[in-house]
Design an enzyme around this catalytic site. Sequence first.
Site, PDB file in Angstrom:
ATOM      1  N   HIS A  18       0.837  -1.210   0.000  1.00 64.01           N
ATOM      2  CA  HIS A  18       0.000   0.000   0.000  1.00 64.01           C
ATOM      3  C   HIS A  18       0.871   1.259   0.000  1.00 64.01           C
ATOM      4  O   HIS A  18       0.631   2.205  -0.740  1.00 64.01           O
ATOM      5  CB  HIS A  18      -0.875   0.069   1.265  1.00 64.01           C
ATOM      6  CG  HIS A  18      -1.880  -1.025   1.429  1.00 64.01           C
ATOM      7  ND1 HIS A  18      -1.967  -1.789   2.562  1.00 64.01           N
ATOM      8  CD2 HIS A  18      -2.865  -1.470   0.615  1.00 64.01           C
ATOM      9  CE1 HIS A  18      -2.965  -2.653   2.454  1.00 64.01           C
ATOM     10  NE2 HIS A  18      -3.526  -2.487   1.277  1.00 64.01           N
ATOM     11  N   LYS A  42     -17.673  -7.181   8.298  1.00 66.38           N
ATOM     12  CA  LYS A  42     -16.297  -7.681   8.338  1.00 66.38           C
ATOM     13  C   LYS A  42     -15.736  -7.577   9.753  1.00 66.38           C
ATOM     14  O   LYS A  42     -16.011  -6.608  10.462  1.00 66.38           O
ATOM     15  CB  LYS A  42     -15.421  -6.819   7.411  1.00 66.38           C
ATOM     16  CG  LYS A  42     -15.048  -7.486   6.101  1.00 66.38           C
ATOM     17  CD  LYS A  42     -13.969  -6.663   5.419  1.00 66.38           C
ATOM     18  CE  LYS A  42     -13.492  -7.243   4.117  1.00 66.38           C
ATOM     19  NZ  LYS A  42     -12.503  -6.371   3.466  1.00 66.38           N
ATOM     20  N   ARG A  91      -1.518  -6.195  -8.200  1.00 64.13           N
ATOM     21  CA  ARG A  91      -0.432  -7.130  -7.898  1.00 64.13           C
ATOM     22  C   ARG A  91      -0.348  -8.204  -8.972  1.00 64.13           C
ATOM     23  O   ARG A  91       0.717  -8.530  -9.452  1.00 64.13           O
ATOM     24  CB  ARG A  91      -0.671  -7.810  -6.535  1.00 64.13           C
ATOM     25  CG  ARG A  91      -0.497  -6.891  -5.370  1.00 64.13           C
ATOM     26  CD  ARG A  91      -1.152  -7.430  -4.118  1.00 64.13           C
ATOM     27  NE  ARG A  91      -2.594  -7.286  -4.193  1.00 64.13           N
ATOM     28  CZ  ARG A  91      -3.402  -7.378  -3.158  1.00 64.13           C
ATOM     29  NH1 ARG A  91      -2.927  -7.662  -1.978  1.00 64.13           N
ATOM     30  NH2 ARG A  91      -4.692  -7.211  -3.302  1.00 64.13           N
ATOM     31  N   SER A 129      -2.485  -7.760   3.336  1.00 63.21           N
ATOM     32  CA  SER A 129      -2.825  -7.604   4.758  1.00 63.21           C
ATOM     33  C   SER A 129      -3.177  -8.942   5.404  1.00 63.21           C
ATOM     34  O   SER A 129      -2.912  -9.156   6.586  1.00 63.21           O
ATOM     35  CB  SER A 129      -3.990  -6.628   4.915  1.00 63.21           C
ATOM     36  OG  SER A 129      -3.648  -5.371   4.403  1.00 63.21           O
TER      37      SER A 129
HETATM   38  P1  ADP Z   1      -9.576  -4.224   0.187  1.00 60.45           P
HETATM   39  O1  ADP Z   1     -10.396  -4.002   1.378  1.00 60.45           O
HETATM   40  O2  ADP Z   1     -10.056  -3.553  -1.068  1.00 60.45           O
HETATM   41  O3  ADP Z   1      -9.091  -5.637  -0.003  1.00 60.45           O
HETATM   42  P2  ADP Z   1      -6.859  -3.597   0.725  1.00 60.45           P
HETATM   43  O4  ADP Z   1      -6.489  -2.827   1.922  1.00 60.45           O
HETATM   44  O5  ADP Z   1      -6.441  -5.013   0.687  1.00 60.45           O
HETATM   45  O6  ADP Z   1      -8.341  -3.348   0.526  1.00 60.45           O
HETATM   46  O7  ADP Z   1      -6.251  -2.930  -0.589  1.00 60.45           O
HETATM   47  C1  ADP Z   1      -6.481  -1.628  -1.027  1.00 60.45           C
HETATM   48  C2  ADP Z   1      -5.780  -1.435  -2.368  1.00 60.45           C
HETATM   49  O8  ADP Z   1      -4.399  -1.711  -2.244  1.00 60.45           O
HETATM   50  C3  ADP Z   1      -6.264  -2.335  -3.494  1.00 60.45           C
HETATM   51  O9  ADP Z   1      -6.254  -1.590  -4.700  1.00 60.45           O
HETATM   52  C4  ADP Z   1      -5.221  -3.417  -3.562  1.00 60.45           C
HETATM   53  O10 ADP Z   1      -5.124  -3.982  -4.848  1.00 60.45           O
HETATM   54  C5  ADP Z   1      -3.984  -2.605  -3.237  1.00 60.45           C
HETATM   55  N1  ADP Z   1      -2.894  -3.424  -2.700  1.00 60.45           N
HETATM   56  C6  ADP Z   1      -2.884  -4.156  -1.580  1.00 60.45           C
HETATM   57  N2  ADP Z   1      -1.692  -4.769  -1.397  1.00 60.45           N
HETATM   58  C7  ADP Z   1      -0.918  -4.404  -2.461  1.00 60.45           C
HETATM   59  C8  ADP Z   1       0.419  -4.735  -2.895  1.00 60.45           C
HETATM   60  N3  ADP Z   1       1.178  -5.535  -2.182  1.00 60.45           N
HETATM   61  N4  ADP Z   1       0.859  -4.181  -4.046  1.00 60.45           N
HETATM   62  C9  ADP Z   1       0.055  -3.365  -4.777  1.00 60.45           C
HETATM   63  N5  ADP Z   1      -1.200  -3.029  -4.433  1.00 60.45           N
HETATM   64  C10 ADP Z   1      -1.689  -3.550  -3.304  1.00 60.45           C
END
Ligand code: ADP
Length: 154
Positions: A18, A42, A91, A129
């Site tokens: 992120h 959630k 990703r 995450s």
């Molecule tokens: P969600 O609740 O949408 O799953 P996340 O917190 O997992 O939210 O992710 C928010 C954004 O960050 C999304 O666009 C996701 O694709 C991006 N993201 C999460 N981890 C990575 C990573 N390691 N590399 C690139 N983008 C990421």
Amino acid sequence: MKRIAVFPGSFDPITKGHEDIIHRAVPLFDEIIVAIGTNSSKNYMFSLEKRLDMIRFTFRNDPKVRVETYLGMTVDYCKEVGANYLLRGLRTSADFEFERSIAHINQTLVPDLDTVFLLSLQEYSAINSTIVRDILINGGDAQRFVPEGLDLSK
Ligand code: ADP
């Protein structure tokens, strides 16, 4: 017109993936709002306050980055704050397929809101995450997967 982007997500917790996406987006926009969406169905590991604190700490020296929370649909929040771009990280090709359908729906709902996709560094592309939470639940050290200096205690 000011270029405002919303980067929505759960950030439970924020990871280096992120952080990298947000850093890459800083030169492209006038303001980036990292928006923590709340979904009542959630169960989160970290409280909303803690997630806010962790992201604010990460971007404490970045005046273009603001951290907020929102309820309801992301497109409605974007309208509320006057954002013209929705920022998402990619990703894998699976991410792309998933994100593409959401972006197409959002395009239909709000035609003047464009989704911008950025790739994180390859070395961060396996981080998410869920993995960080699994490591923490099992008593492991997840520090290397999250932004520098983050306090992962609850
Ligand atoms: P969600 O609740 O949408 O799953 P996340 O917190 O997992 O939210 O992710 C928010 C954004 O960050 C999304 O666009 C996701 O694709 C991006 N993201 C999460 N981890 C990575 C990573 N390691 N590399 C690139 N983008 C990421």
